[in-house]
Design a protein around this motif. Structure first.
Motif, short mmCIF file in Angstrom:
data_model
loop_
_atom_site.label_atom_id
_atom_site.label_comp_id
_atom_site.label_asym_id
_atom_site.label_seq_id
_atom_site.Cartn_x
_atom_site.Cartn_y
_atom_site.Cartn_z
N GLU A 1 8.18 9.41 -20.73
CA GLU A 1 7.67 9.13 -22.07
C GLU A 1 7.84 7.66 -22.44
OE1 GLU A 1 6.00 11.07 -24.50
OE2 GLU A 1 5.66 12.10 -22.60
N ALA A 2 8.63 6.92 -21.66
CA ALA A 2 8.82 5.49 -21.92
C ALA A 2 7.74 4.63 -21.28
CB ALA A 2 10.19 5.06 -21.41
N THR A 3 6.84 5.23 -20.51
CA THR A 3 5.77 4.46 -19.87
C THR A 3 4.69 4.09 -20.89
OG1 THR A 3 4.59 6.48 -19.27
CG2 THR A 3 6.13 5.59 -17.64
N PRO A 4 3.94 3.02 -20.67
CA PRO A 4 2.88 2.65 -21.62
C PRO A 4 1.78 3.70 -21.72
CG PRO A 4 2.84 1.24 -19.66
CD PRO A 4 4.11 2.02 -19.61
N ALA B 1 -2.31 8.15 -10.42
CA ALA B 1 -3.29 7.74 -11.42
C ALA B 1 -3.62 8.88 -12.38
CB ALA B 1 -4.57 7.26 -10.72
N HIS B 2 -3.79 10.08 -11.86
CA HIS B 2 -4.24 11.20 -12.68
C HIS B 2 -3.09 12.09 -13.18
CE1 HIS B 2 -8.64 10.85 -12.13
NE2 HIS B 2 -8.31 10.29 -10.98
N ARG B 3 -1.94 12.10 -12.46
CA ARG B 3 -0.88 13.05 -12.81
C ARG B 3 0.50 12.42 -12.74
NH1 ARG B 3 -1.53 16.62 -7.99
NH2 ARG B 3 0.28 17.69 -8.87
N GLY B 4 0.59 11.10 -12.83
CA GLY B 4 1.83 10.41 -12.53
C GLY B 4 3.03 10.84 -13.34
N ARG B 5 2.83 11.28 -14.58
CA ARG B 5 3.95 11.68 -15.44
C ARG B 5 4.20 13.18 -15.43
NH1 ARG B 5 2.30 11.26 -20.08
NH2 ARG B 5 0.21 10.44 -19.77
N GLU B 6 3.53 13.89 -14.57
CA GLU B 6 3.69 15.34 -14.47
C GLU B 6 5.10 15.68 -13.98
OE1 GLU B 6 1.97 18.29 -11.26
OE2 GLU B 6 0.41 17.76 -12.72
N PRO B 7 5.81 16.55 -14.68
CA PRO B 7 7.18 16.90 -14.25
C PRO B 7 7.20 17.43 -12.82
CG PRO B 7 6.76 17.72 -16.47
CD PRO B 7 5.45 17.22 -15.94
N GLN C 1 0.84 -1.20 0.00
CA GLN C 1 0.00 0.00 0.00
C GLN C 1 0.87 1.25 0.00
OE1 GLN C 1 -2.48 -0.88 3.47
NE2 GLN C 1 -4.19 -1.31 2.12
N ARG C 2 1.95 1.23 0.77
CA ARG C 2 2.84 2.40 0.86
C ARG C 2 3.49 2.73 -0.47
NH1 ARG C 2 4.10 -0.21 6.10
NH2 ARG C 2 3.54 1.32 7.72
N ILE C 3 3.98 1.71 -1.15
CA ILE C 3 4.75 1.95 -2.38
C ILE C 3 4.03 1.42 -3.61
CG2 ILE C 3 6.96 2.01 -1.18
CD1 ILE C 3 7.43 -0.89 -2.07
N GLY C 4 2.77 1.02 -3.44
CA GLY C 4 2.02 0.44 -4.56
C GLY C 4 1.74 1.40 -5.69
N TRP C 5 1.86 2.71 -5.43
CA TRP C 5 1.68 3.71 -6.50
C TRP C 5 2.65 3.48 -7.65
CZ3 TRP C 5 6.32 5.99 -7.15
CH2 TRP C 5 7.17 6.05 -6.05
N LEU C 6 3.75 2.77 -7.37
CA LEU C 6 4.75 2.54 -8.43
C LEU C 6 4.20 1.65 -9.54
CD1 LEU C 6 7.66 3.14 -9.24
CD2 LEU C 6 8.39 1.13 -7.93
N ILE C 7 3.26 0.77 -9.21
CA ILE C 7 2.69 -0.13 -10.22
C ILE C 7 1.90 0.64 -11.28
CG2 ILE C 7 1.13 -2.07 -10.60
CD1 ILE C 7 3.81 -2.86 -9.35
N TYR D 1 2.22 3.74 -12.01
CA TYR D 1 3.16 4.60 -12.74
C TYR D 1 3.86 3.82 -13.84
CZ TYR D 1 7.07 7.40 -14.18
OH TYR D 1 7.96 8.09 -14.98
N LEU D 2 4.41 2.66 -13.49
CA LEU D 2 5.21 1.89 -14.45
C LEU D 2 4.36 1.19 -15.50
CD1 LEU D 2 7.71 0.20 -11.97
CD2 LEU D 2 8.21 2.10 -13.53
#
Length: 511
Positions: free
Chosen positions: A432-435, A372-378, A179-185, A187-188
């Protein structure tokens, strides 16, 4: 980690549950029944349905190698495709061309009490959240350490006591870390940065327009995991929240939600004019209604409630539920993903895992929504231990610590686990390399909306599966399973004795 424990870490059990909408040639949801030739959705161990009659769920048995698991999933797809006719499976998590609630058929499971109860539960979900939310597809990653690992791990940890309690406590710690680090899934691997406008038919959305028929967010990774997806918003109304501090607290909080009345759901009614609308008017009808990115699981016996199975026999495996369907792979999940996630889960098991306080609980929820909504935001920042920290720095730190686990799984450096890790590091350094970025880039370059993109990928995957037939042995295997499942359903229906009311009451009376 000593040498004996290290060797056992390589012997894990991995299974998958992959959801896919059965669609018509134009991508709209199929209105036909679940094909009988595939078997009975109620009793088939590997080919069933989720919420909708058209939402196929393909399940693998747990395998000791991710390649073995993926091969089983591939064989299952080939068997299914051989019997779909003009229909095919949708390649993305988010559906398209929805014609409103009425266009989504609820799954049917026959006339046995068990089958009718499954249908009523889904009917209740429709009344509570709407049917549209229920046809979002995903991939669930089921994972357990080898049974021989646990005695060695317990001895090295110096923890006395019941081995089953130690296993359950270890898995609960693992779940807290996920739960703590699950946001990485998301994102990737998030692959739902856009959604068909028909998803919001009759309702308002704040999402910007990508084109006339598509909504999106410019830096989104997984709108499926965001606030447009299926969530248990009722928690704010009742104050009930499932607790992961221990297995006992998890079970107790779930049981409390199942037995606590909700004025909101009481307005729906339970049995109206002799027809069930939902199983109960409580906060949760059953345990599975509670949405979470991860769950502790135990294999169920016939008619057994999930919470009761956990209370009786502890945690058998964990279920990671945050994977979008990978639109770029016919199976919906790639070998690279499988290897990375396996290493990620082992990493989460071995990290310290204090209980989650109220502030951290809020941070966990906020982090998932931000990614989920802004994961690739600089420069996007997440909340970690009471402070803001850039996603990029936190993610790279996690991946750096994972290096040793990947080398362990490879039996040295430079193998497939280390290569999978390197690919994820590339995605963190270059969003930009993310799906999710790739999907939006392709849509722009091709002048496609989300529907056109998803239809193109779906047709490509269909061609992949139809290009090769199953071996005679595998074909016979799936045919036998289909026949056995139809027979098992017939036996259930022929053996029905008690009334449905009594069956449902008895189900909830077990403790």
């Amino acid at each position: 980690m000593d040498q004996g424990e290290a060797g056992l870490v390589r012997r894990n059990r991995i299974g998958l549950e992959k959801e896919s909408l059965r669609v018509q040639a134009n991508g709209s949801i199929a209105q036909t029944p679940h094909p009988r030739i595939l078997g009975a959705a109620l009793t088939h161990p590997y080919i069933t349905t989720d919420y909708s009659e058209a939402l196929l769920e393909l399940i693998t048995p747990p395998g000791e190698d991710s390649a073995e698991t993926l091969q089983f999933l591939c064989d299952t797809h080939r068997f299914v495709y051989a019997h779909l006719g003009e229909e095919f499976l949708w390649a993305t998590s988010m559906p398209c061309l929805l014609g409103g609630e009425a266009s989504i058929p609820i799954a049917e499971y026959g006339e046995s009490n068990a089958g009718r109860m499954k249908h009523i539960y889904r009917r209740g979900l429709g009344y509570r959240y709407g049917r549209v939310m229920q046809v979002i597809a995903g991939v669930h990653f089921n994972f357990s350490m080898h049974e021989d690992f646990w005695p060695v791990h317990q001895a090295l940890a110096g923890v006395a006591g019941d081995p089953s309690d130690f296993v359950s406590a270890s898995y609960m710690g693992m779940l807290r870390n996920l739960q703590r680090i699950g946001w990485l899934i998301p994102y990737l691997f998030g692959a739902s940065p856009a959604v068909c406008a028909s998803f919001f038919k009759g309702s308002h959305t704040r999402l910007p327009n990508f084109d006339t028929h598509t909504h999106y967010e410019p830096y989104a990774t997984s709108l499926r995991m965001g606030d447009i997806g299926y969530t248990n918003a009722k928690e704010g109304e009742t104050g009930v929240r499932v607790c992961y501090d221990s297995l006992a607290s998890y079970i107790d909080s779930l049981e409390r939600a199942i037995r606590t009345p909700s004025s909101r759901y009481a307005e729906i009614g339970v049995k109206v004019d002799g027809d069930y609308r939902q199983l109960s008017s409580n906060i949760l009808q059953i345990e599975n209604e509670y949405y979470s990115s991860v769950r502790p699981k135990q294999v169920l016996e016939s008619g057994e409630r999930p919470a009761l199975a956990l209370r009786r026999r502890g945690v058998r495996y964990i279920e990671l539920r945050s994977l979008d369907v990978n639109a770029y792979h016919p199976l919906g999940v790639s070998p690279e993903q499988m290897r990375f996630i396996e290493a990620f889960l082992i990493f989460a098991l071995f990290c310290d895992s204090p209980v989650v306080g109220a502030q951290e609980r809020q941070a966990i929820d906020d982090n998932f929504l931000r990614v989920a909504h802004r994961g690739r935001e600089p420069g996007l920042a997440l909340r970690q231990e009471g402070r803001e920290r850039e996603l990029r720095d936190w993610a790279l730190e996690i991946l750096d610590v994972m290096t040793g686990f990947c080398e362990l799984l490879d039996g040295g450096s430079g193998g497939t686990y280390c290569k999978a890790l390197a690919r994820q590091r590339d995605k963190v350094r270059d969003p930009e390399a993310t799906p999710s970025a790739r999907m939006l880039r392709e849509m722009r370059e091709r002048g496609e909306g989300f529907h056109a993109f998803a239809l193109r990928m779906s047709e490509s995957h269909r061609d992949f599966f139809l290009a090769e037939s199953l071996s005679a042995d595998r074909q016979a295997f799936f045919e036998r399973l289909a026949g056995d499942s139809l027979h098992a359903q017939s036996v259930l229906e022929a053996g029905k004795h008690e009334s449905l009311d009594d069956y449902i009451a008895a189900y909830f009376a077990t403790a």
